[in-house]
Design an enzyme around this catalytic site. Sequence first.
Site, PDB file in Angstrom:
ATOM      1  N   ARG A  35      48.329  40.669  45.655  1.00  0.00           N
ATOM      2  CA  ARG A  35      48.755  40.240  46.991  1.00  0.00           C
ATOM      3  C   ARG A  35      47.903  39.065  47.456  1.00  0.00           C
ATOM      4  NH1 ARG A  35      50.230  44.346  51.846  1.00  0.00           N
ATOM      5  NH2 ARG A  35      51.788  44.749  50.231  1.00  0.00           N
ATOM      6  N   LYS A  71      44.940  47.626  42.839  1.00  0.00           N
ATOM      7  CA  LYS A  71      45.495  46.565  43.682  1.00  0.00           C
ATOM      8  C   LYS A  71      44.572  45.351  43.649  1.00  0.00           C
ATOM      9  CE  LYS A  71      48.988  45.625  46.420  1.00  0.00           C
ATOM     10  NZ  LYS A  71      50.372  45.939  46.011  1.00  0.00           N
ATOM     11  N   ASP A 107      53.358  40.855  43.982  1.00  0.00           N
ATOM     12  CA  ASP A 107      53.340  41.564  45.260  1.00  0.00           C
ATOM     13  C   ASP A 107      53.563  40.518  46.343  1.00  0.00           C
ATOM     14  OD1 ASP A 107      52.672  44.376  46.373  1.00  0.00           O
ATOM     15  OD2 ASP A 107      51.437  43.083  47.622  1.00  0.00           O
ATOM     16  N   SER A 138      60.962  41.974  39.503  1.00  0.00           N
ATOM     17  CA  SER A 138      61.175  43.420  39.652  1.00  0.00           C
ATOM     18  C   SER A 138      62.027  43.777  40.861  1.00  0.00           C
ATOM     19  CB  SER A 138      59.818  44.123  39.775  1.00  0.00           C
ATOM     20  OG  SER A 138      59.147  43.716  40.958  1.00  0.00           O
ATOM     21  N   VAL A 190      62.406  39.021  60.726  1.00  0.00           N
ATOM     22  CA  VAL A 190      61.733  38.149  61.693  1.00  0.00           C
ATOM     23  C   VAL A 190      62.105  36.692  61.455  1.00  0.00           C
ATOM     24  CG1 VAL A 190      59.797  39.707  62.069  1.00  0.00           C
ATOM     25  CG2 VAL A 190      59.676  38.041  60.205  1.00  0.00           C
TER      26      VAL A 190
END
Length: 341
Positions: A35, A71, A107, A138, A190
């Site tokens: 991320r 992560k 991510d 993915s 948004v």
Amino acid sequence: MDHEQVVIKRGPRSGLPIIVAVHSTALGPAIGGCRIKEYPHWRNGLDDALRLSAAMTSKSALAGLRHGGGKTVVALSAGTRWDRRETLLDVGDVIAGLGGAYATGPDVGTGPDDMVTIAERTPYVFCRPAEAGGSGDSSGHTAQGVVAALRALVGDLSSKSFAVLGLGRVGSEVWKMLTDAGATVIASDVDDRKKRGTWVSPQECLTADVDVLIPAALGGLLTPETVPALRCRAIAGPANNQLDAPATADLLHARGIRWAPDAIVSAGGIIYATAVELRHETPDRAAEQVRGIGATLTSVVREAEAAGTTPAEAARRHVERVLASANLSGRVPAAGSLPLP
């Protein structure tokens, strides 16, 4: 600390904080996305890495994968000017230093092409483009898993109504699959540039009178403040960590709203990618495993009903049993145990 190891390094090329959290390797080498995102402070990025890596352990256990959770987070400050290639190479070096205990994929803020760059420094990466020898984006497989979960919850999709909140890569795929199935669908994001179909504001989407609310953006959406305003009958979506706290599952249960644990619903992408790239299974076999998300959710819901508890609690107990069984069997973390491509 619950985590096995946490690495925080200042990238020598990028100058950015590179955070890699490995929560567990009890079931096998850890997996989890990379991320790249703005945070008020890099320590907020650390909090995200710790929370999301723990959630990845649960996702792997619930999906029946022989993997634990990890992560990577690259914490950007507001207005930071950064070089993508240098940053990704720094990420690759940190992951390489773990010796195969952890592999990463796309991510928030990264995609399949970025995995090619990371792979210049480490082989422990998945979801590269198909032309680069990977399983590709993915998003479609994650969306297939979401739809399998929705069918397990409500049956025939064409006779039900859905509110898709968030039209990123996965949310857009889910919206299209539901629309193609003849379902009644409203949507919101948004970003108004993603407008399609029956469009409402994010708040209207959250509180819509529908059969299923599908959170498909960032997590933390379900809180003691938002739950009282909900009018859906069930919630199932690919957004990670939808609950602000475990106790919020009880609030949903008290209102008669069935919440499908996001660790189950969102697992399609990781199930497919690890099957194809790490275990070298056929695409058809990998897709069959993704469709198995429906059976997994059905099993957890039935266990919850039999025990008079929430699906969240039933899922937590299942994860505890799986991890306890792995520990009792003598399985230990094994650095370098991920197969090289």
